[in-house]
Structure formats: C-alpha cells, structure tokens
Design a protein around this motif. Structure first.
Motif, PDB file in Angstrom:
ATOM      1  N   PHE A  25       0.808  -1.226   0.000  1.00 22.90           N
ATOM      2  CA  PHE A  25       0.000   0.000   0.000  1.00 22.90           C
ATOM      3  C   PHE A  25       0.838   1.270   0.000  1.00 22.90           C
ATOM      4  O   PHE A  25       0.389   2.307  -0.468  1.00 22.90           O
ATOM      5  N   THR A  26       2.054   1.180   0.560  1.00 23.98           N
ATOM      6  CA  THR A  26       2.828   2.416   0.748  1.00 23.98           C
ATOM      7  C   THR A  26       3.916   2.621  -0.297  1.00 23.98           C
ATOM      8  O   THR A  26       4.393   3.734  -0.475  1.00 23.98           O
ATOM      9  N   GLY A  55      -2.147   5.058   2.077  1.00 26.34           N
ATOM     10  CA  GLY A  55      -1.519   4.622   0.834  1.00 26.34           C
ATOM     11  C   GLY A  55      -2.527   4.437  -0.285  1.00 26.34           C
ATOM     12  O   GLY A  55      -2.219   4.635  -1.453  1.00 26.34           O
ATOM     13  N   PRO A  59      -1.531   7.471  -2.973  1.00 31.93           N
ATOM     14  CA  PRO A  59      -0.360   6.599  -3.158  1.00 31.93           C
ATOM     15  C   PRO A  59       0.946   7.366  -3.396  1.00 31.93           C
ATOM     16  O   PRO A  59       1.986   6.992  -2.862  1.00 31.93           O
ATOM     17  N   LYS A  60       0.881   8.430  -4.183  1.00 34.30           N
ATOM     18  CA  LYS A  60       2.134   9.120  -4.524  1.00 34.30           C
ATOM     19  C   LYS A  60       2.717   9.855  -3.320  1.00 34.30           C
ATOM     20  O   LYS A  60       3.926   9.841  -3.097  1.00 34.30           O
ATOM     21  N   MET A  72       2.277   9.006  -0.253  1.00 35.99           N
ATOM     22  CA  MET A  72       2.767   7.988   0.673  1.00 35.99           C
ATOM     23  C   MET A  72       4.139   7.464   0.252  1.00 35.99           C
ATOM     24  O   MET A  72       5.023   7.297   1.094  1.00 35.99           O
ATOM     25  N   THR A  73       4.333   7.241  -1.048  1.00 35.67           N
ATOM     26  CA  THR A  73       5.642   6.762  -1.504  1.00 35.67           C
ATOM     27  C   THR A  73       6.709   7.825  -1.261  1.00 35.67           C
ATOM     28  O   THR A  73       7.838   7.527  -0.874  1.00 35.67           O
ATOM     29  N   ARG A 120       6.939   1.468  -8.728  1.00 36.51           N
ATOM     30  CA  ARG A 120       6.557   2.476  -7.744  1.00 36.51           C
ATOM     31  C   ARG A 120       7.749   2.866  -6.873  1.00 36.51           C
ATOM     32  O   ARG A 120       8.000   4.040  -6.619  1.00 36.51           O
ATOM     33  N   SER A 126      10.555   6.374  -7.516  1.00 35.58           N
ATOM     34  CA  SER A 126      10.846   7.283  -6.415  1.00 35.58           C
ATOM     35  C   SER A 126      12.357   7.370  -6.166  1.00 35.58           C
ATOM     36  O   SER A 126      12.911   8.451  -5.995  1.00 35.58           O
TER      37      SER A 126
END
Lengths: 249, 235
Positions: A129-130, A224, A228-229, A231-232, B157, B161
C-alpha cells in the motif's frame, strides 16, 4: 488438524508456530535454519532459494496427509540503493519471497494436499500500500504474493471452500526488521511478533481476504490507498534517504 | 534528436510493433527469444536484433549488455522492458515449472535488466519503461501472470521514487491487444478477440506514454477510444 508454516524458525513464523501448537495443531515448519527455540513442531529443512530444495520439500510434504492451514511466511530482504544491490541478491529475493511460496502453493494444490475448507495465508507487506523506495525488489516480491492471493481467492473458495488471506504486516520487533531499518529507527514502535501472530491467525482462521495487524498498519494502508504518490514520497523521506548502507540477507 | 532505444520482447507482438514504429526516426535494438530467421512478421531492416531468452534471466542480462558494448552504444535514451509470457490455467492451479518460467521471464529478468542497464540510462538521463498489464491487480484465469505483473507495478513504484531526477521510470499497463499472446497462453478469447486493440495502435499509445514519462498509465479501451493512439507527443 495439520498446519504448515514456512520460515517458522524465527520472528513472526516462530510466533505463528507457537500459537498453532498451543491451539492443538500438528505443525510443520519449513525453514532453511534450525529453530531458534526448542519446539515440538516437525522441522523440514529447505532453502527456498534453491529449486531442487523446493522440489524435494514438495515431495516430502505431499507424501503425508493434507493440510488444514498453510501460511507462507518465509521472506528475505535487501535494502539500499537499488543499483548498488547485486543482481544475485535481487534474484534471490524474487526466488525466495515470490517464486518459492507460489510454487509450493501450486504444487500442494495440484497434489490435493491443501484440504477442502482449508485456510491459506500469504505474508505480504504493508509496502503493498505504501511503496518501498530502498527495497524495490522486496516490494516487487511482496506485491506478487498479494496479487497471486487475490487472483486465486474467489475460484478456490467457490470450488474447494479454501479461503485465502493476504497478510500486510508493518515493521515487527524482529531481527529481520532491525537489520533493514535505517540506523536510529525506534524499535519500540514496532509490534511484537507474538501480538501480530495472534491477530493474523484470527483473521486467517476467519478466512478474511486481508489481515492488517495493528492500528498503525491500517492507517498506513488507508493513506496509501487514498494518496499513493504522497505515501511513496513519505516512505522515501522516512527510509530511503536515511539508508547509508546496503544490507542483503 | 535521434535516440538510442532498447526494446525487449521485440520479435513479435506489441514489442515488434513499437520497434518498427520507432526505427524510422531512432536507433533501435530489439531482443527476443527466437532465432532471427524464425521471425516471419514485418521486421524493419533498421533494427538490430539480439537473441536473448529471458527464461534464463542472468544469461539474458549478460548477452544484452555484451550486445550494447559490441554495438558501441554507451548510453540509452529509452529502455522498454516488454518481454513477457503467461499461461491460462484451470481452477487457478498452476504447474510448478510454469510458475518458475513466468516469474523468471516477466519479473526477475526485468528487475535484473533494470539494475544492469542503469549506467546506460543514467548517462542519457533516459527513461525506463516497464510493460505491465491491466491484469496486474489479479486475474483468476492467469494467476501467476497477474502476480508477475503485480510485482512489476510495485517495483516501478519504488524505483521511480528512488531514481527521480536521474532516470525516469514508468509502468504501462496495456489492455487486451490483437497479438498471438492469448493463443500462446492457451486461452481462446473467442469473438472478443476481434475488439482487441491493434498492435500498431497500442505501439502509438506506448510511444506517447513514453514521451510523457508519466506513471502508472493504463493503455486500454478507455484511452484508445478517447484518441490515445492518434493524439500525443512523439519521442
């Protein structure tokens, strides 16, 4: 009642084995290493990074009665800058965390050794999720498990009454988490493996689709999902920017 | 600007359509598991072909890196990791050998190539495009395929980052396309196959997505019917 736990020699797996034994299960622990503590669980040695070892373990497991409860818990990680971690480490992570549990599960299912009405749990990660900058291949392996579980859940429930749960634990108070956390991270904030095991087993026995042990895990998963963004990005600040070394196990 | 582009899984399907499309304006190297002489589809003479089967991820990485060095390519503006395989199964129960093959080709080889090609991409401040699937959230007909693509979603993802400001990393999730992927996977889509998106239209959507550098992007019917294959910025 017969249970199988992978990675039951330490950490969360050990706590899961102990609870299942206390509940009266016959427990088989599949692990590369001998158990940290004496246990009445049956021990089957298996290095999940080796296909030959997984094939052998499957032969052993399918030569006895079927299981009522199976938890694919074993996992390894490598943390650091993606490009500074060796290709061998990345390959090992995918092999141990994703390929081996899916192969074992498919092999047991094909042999009819996961009984009708059984419970199956896959230990994924809250990173589903994160996001997890600093452990890209680990995140990949844990997402594979979460998606596999989701893909098979409906069909197996309908055809065989087997219920599949994905577990999304946050950091636990284990040696594994300590090795991969940035220096200075507060271990006291992490959940004790025993407490996590209790919540996880409750959810698996109930056949819930998801298990998120603890309030913190739920909050992180929720955030998340809605952002989502963001959180990342937060995970990058919290973890990646503080990693000053590469750790592979 | 003439770009140096590497596309894996470029001997058929979406990968080949994209390679043919880009080969007119850019230098394109494609990899595939088949021998060059076995490729019967339209194959642009400008393409450099490298035979590298991803069933053995470590060997594939070595062959591809050596081919880049041999060709004298010191940087890559775009890398498209597109090679993939999948098998339809009954009752969501896979064969162990196929679990391994699918994860090797789709997940492990893609991750190892990303790691190995980093210096080439960093030098060009390039874009790494990873091809996922609309099935990445779970699909009972192809559980392991879905899992292998789900892995790539989480991988991108994290890596997007990590590499921000150095190399753009994106994942594209194509919808059903008129390639032989379904037949190879042992799945007959029946009459549905006729509404699948053309590989050339999918390649156009991919090129525009690559030039946008956005992620994650779903390249399916909605985008297609909104004109995704005719409107966008070329590379």
């Amino acid at each position: 009642m017969r249970a199988l736990v992978t990675g039951g020699s330490a950490g969360l797996g050990q706590a899961l084995c102990a609870r299942l034994l206390a509940d009266g299960f016959h427990v088989t622990n599949l692990d590369r290493d001998l158990p940290d503590q004496a246990s009445t669980a049956e021990y089957v040695r298996c290095d999940l990074s080796s296909r030959d070892a997984v094939d052998k373990a499957l032969m052993t497991l399918t030569s006895s009665d079927g299981f009522d409860l199976v938890i694919f818990n074993a996992g390894i990680s490598a943390t650091g800058k993606f490009e500074e971690i060796s290709t061998s480490s990345h390959a090992r992570i995918i092999a141990v965390n994703a390929e081996a549990p899916i192969s074992l599960c498919a092999g047991l299912m094909k042999a009819g050794k996961i009984d009708n009405g059984a419970r199956v749990g896959f230990v994924s990660s809250l990173s589903h999720f994160t996001g997890y900058p600093g452990a890209a291949s680990y995140a990949a392996s844990k997402d594979a498990l979460a998606v596999y579980a989701k893909a098979v859940r409906k069909v197996w429930q309908k055809q065989l009454g087997i219920k599949v749960t994905v577990v999304f634990p946050g950091p636990l108070k284990t040696d594994h988490a300590a090795r991969h956390a940035p220096d200075g991270a507060d271990a006291e904030k992490r959940m004790a493996p025993n407490d996590a095991a209790k919540l996880i087993l409750r959810d698996i026995k109930r056949g819930k689709a998801h298990s998120m042990p603890g309030v913190a895990a739920r909050i992180f998963a929720f955030l998340g999902q809605i952002a989502p963004k963001v959180m990342t990005f937060a995970m990058k600040k919290l973890i990646y920017s503080k990693l000053d070394k590469t750790v592979a196990d | 600007m003439r770009r140096k582009i590497l596309i894996t899984g470029g001997s058929s399907g979406i990968g080949l359509a994209l390679a043919n499309r880009l080969s007119a304006r850019h230098d394109v190297m494609v990899t595939g598991s088949r021998d060059r002489s076995k490729i019967t589809e339209v194959f642009s003479p400008n393409l450099i072909y490298v035979q590298a089967s991803q069933s053995d991820p470590k060997a594939a990485v070595k062959i591809i890196a050596e081919a880049l060095l041999k060709a004298g390519w010191v940087k890559l503006d775009n890398v498209v990791l597109n090679a993939g395989t999948g098998f339809a199964v009954k009752n969501a129960i896979d064969d162990v050998e196929r679990v391994r093959q699918t994860i090797d080709i789709n997940s492990t080889a893609t991750i190892l190539l990303s790691r190995t090609l980093y210096p080439w991409l960093a030098k060009a401040e390039g874009t790494l495009t990873i091809v996922g699937s609309v099935a990445h959230k779970g699909q009972a007909l192809f559980p392991v395929y879905a899992a292998s693509k789900g892995a790539l979603h989480g991988f991108v993802r994290a890596l997007r980052s990590e590499w921000r400001g150095r190399v753009a990393v994106q994942i594209l999730h194509p919808g059903p396309t008129k390639t032989d992927m379904h037949a190879k996977a042992g799945h007959d889509a029946g009459r549905l196959h006729s509404i699948f998106i053309n590989p050339s239209s999918m390649a156009a959507m991919m090129e525009y997505a690559m030039s946008s550098k956005r992620s994650p992007l779903s390249l399916s019917f909605l985008k297609y019917y909104l004109g995704g294959s005719i409107m966008g910025k070329s590379l």
